[in-house]
Design an enzyme around this catalytic site. Structure first.
Site, PDB file in Angstrom:
ATOM      1  N   CYS A 188      36.246   5.914  20.077  1.00 43.02           N
ATOM      2  CA  CYS A 188      37.352   6.634  19.268  1.00 43.02           C
ATOM      3  C   CYS A 188      38.051   6.527  21.037  1.00 43.02           C
ATOM      4  CB  CYS A 188      36.454   8.067  19.610  1.00 43.02           C
ATOM      5  SG  CYS A 188      37.192   9.874  19.348  1.00 43.02           S
ATOM      6  N   ASN A 209      29.268   2.553  17.091  1.00 43.77           N
ATOM      7  CA  ASN A 209      27.958   3.285  16.424  1.00 43.77           C
ATOM      8  C   ASN A 209      26.989   2.405  16.180  1.00 43.77           C
ATOM      9  OD1 ASN A 209      30.093   5.379  14.280  1.00 43.77           O
ATOM     10  ND2 ASN A 209      30.929   3.135  14.912  1.00 43.77           N
ATOM     11  N   ARG A 242      36.063   1.082   8.736  1.00 44.89           N
ATOM     12  CA  ARG A 242      37.443   1.351   8.939  1.00 44.89           C
ATOM     13  C   ARG A 242      36.898   2.601  10.478  1.00 44.89           C
ATOM     14  NH1 ARG A 242      37.931   6.816  11.263  1.00 44.89           N
ATOM     15  NH2 ARG A 242      36.299   7.772   9.565  1.00 44.89           N
ATOM     16  N   ASP A 243      36.290   2.955  10.341  1.00 44.31           N
ATOM     17  CA  ASP A 243      35.514   3.516  12.218  1.00 44.31           C
ATOM     18  C   ASP A 243      35.469   2.493  13.236  1.00 44.31           C
ATOM     19  OD1 ASP A 243      34.862   5.677  13.790  1.00 44.31           O
ATOM     20  OD2 ASP A 243      33.428   5.295  13.260  1.00 44.31           O
TER      21      ASP A 243
END
Length: 393
Positions: free
Chosen positions: A327, A336, A42-43
């Site tokens: 982001c 990340n 997801r992220d």
């Protein structure tokens, strides 16, 4: 969870500050379990510009499920207008429900829900799957709530094993034979500027929007995870007041959040800032076992901040294979912290993550190749070089 050291024992819900240690010392090791939440599907993928086939996303989750991970953030039920890459999350969920990924351990799958429409769509998939073999109970539709646009950033019983939830069990927990649980996630921002950019509303409006969504999710048996983005630095406001983060965390816990993921969305966090934030959260009554830390490596500080968090007593961390992520509302923010780097560092300290470093290294190389992105994991690339020398790459 209990933690033994040469200086004492930290166990259960005790709020005892660990004394400062040199984690690199050979005669001092981290002896307890650390839970890794894999957020790559997801992220990690949400900000990619090139469309990623749903088959690739499903294959990524299937591969991750075989590594020993017990928590995987699998998708987001956000409108495709805002995050096109998450448009197929319903297909991903259907696949997991109907053809559960092979794993020797129960796996918790997390789904980001930005508003009531996302919750309704999530329930619809669960409803459809109720008619299939090993299907799930059918929850009633959620109440209508504010459905403003939203993007994302990017619980736990202290006596439970990693990967389990507290307070409520997910719907799939009551089902046998498919070895999976499901949780929902919501997201907040620690500054007004980022909140308005990311969710088109103020912090208070976000809390008001999510209160009924969280209540309905828990009513239907789903644990709730809450992100607090830009908790260590905002691209629009700079330094973030740790007391504001603590205030939001306390509000979310009072609303029923089972876990708070404190996110350094920009990667601006440093060791002193991280330490101050964790101290402030503790003073506000937020327990270590109710938190996870979510670090980005924009300035190369993710692992340093992880060490600070470990010293504070945090035992849950978000990461993404290959260092995937970014982001859209944080200019310059990179991915990340890589799962491979995190696993390697934790294992070097004597921690038990249950995660197979060789396998996540293979996956990081595979998925970054599939999406045409460089593998940013140093430990992953070094592990692959070793596997190649051993003829096991």
């Amino acid at each position: 969870m209990s933690f033994s050291t040469s200086r004492g024992l930290l166990c259960g819900r005790a709020v005892q500050q660990l004394s400062r240690r040199h984690f690199s010392s050979s005669n001092r090791t981290l002896a307890d379990q650390v839970r890794i939440i894999e957020v790559g599907p997801r992220d990690g993928l949400q900000n990619e510009k090139t469309s990623i086939p749903v088959e690739t996303k499903i294959e990524l989750i299937n591969r991750l499920a075989r590594t020993g991970l017990t928590t995987i953030e699998a998708g987001s039920f956000v409108h495709p207008k805002w995050v096109p890459q998450m448009a197929a999350s319903d297909k991903v969920l259907e696949s997991i429900l109907k053809s559960p990924p092979a794993s020797q351990l129960p796996i918790t799958y997390q789904w980001l829900l930005p508003n009531s429409k996302g919750l309704d769509n999530y329930f619809k998939v669960m409803n459809t799957s109720a008619s299939a073999p090993d299907g799930y109970p059918t929850p009633p539709p959620s109440p209508k709530m504010d459905e403003g646009p939203a993007l994302n950033t990017s619980s736990r019983d202290p006596n439970a094993m990693p990967g389990t939830t507290s307070g409520v069990e997910s719907m799939s927990t009551s089902q046998t034979g498919n070895n999976q649980r499901h949780e929902v996630s919501i997201f907040m921002a620690a500054t007004e500027s980022f909140s308005k950019k990311n969710t088109n509303c103020s912090i208070q409006e976000s809390l008001d929007r999510f209160r009924p969504l969280m209540a309905e999710s828990r009513k239907q048996g789903y644990a709730v995870r809450a992100y607090i983005s830009v908790a260590l630095g905002c691209p629009f406001e700079g330094a973030v007041d740790p007391h504001k983060v603590a205030e939001i965390a306390a509000d979310l816990m009072e609303m029923g959040a089972d876990e708070i993921s404190v996110a350094d969305t920009t990667g601006m966090g440093t060791a002193p800032v991280t330490k101050k934030l964790l101290q402030t959260l503790k003073e506000a009554g937020i327990r270590n076992e109710d938190m996870a830390m979510h670090f980005h490596d924009t300035f190369g500080q993710a692992l340093i901040n992880t060490m600070v968090s470990l010293d504070h007593g945090i035992r849950a961390f978000d990461s993404a294979v290959g260092g995937l992520g970014g982001c859209p509302y944080s200019p310059g923010a990179t991915g990340n912290v890589a799962t491979e780097d995190l696993v390697y560092s934790l294992h070097s300290l004597g921690a038990d993550t249950g995660v197979d470093l060789d396998e996540v290294s293979r996956i990081g190389e595979w998925i970054t190749g599939e999406i045409g992105k460089g593998n940013s994991s140093s430990a992953g690339k070094a592990t692959l070089a070793r596997l190649k020398r051993e003829g096991r790459a």
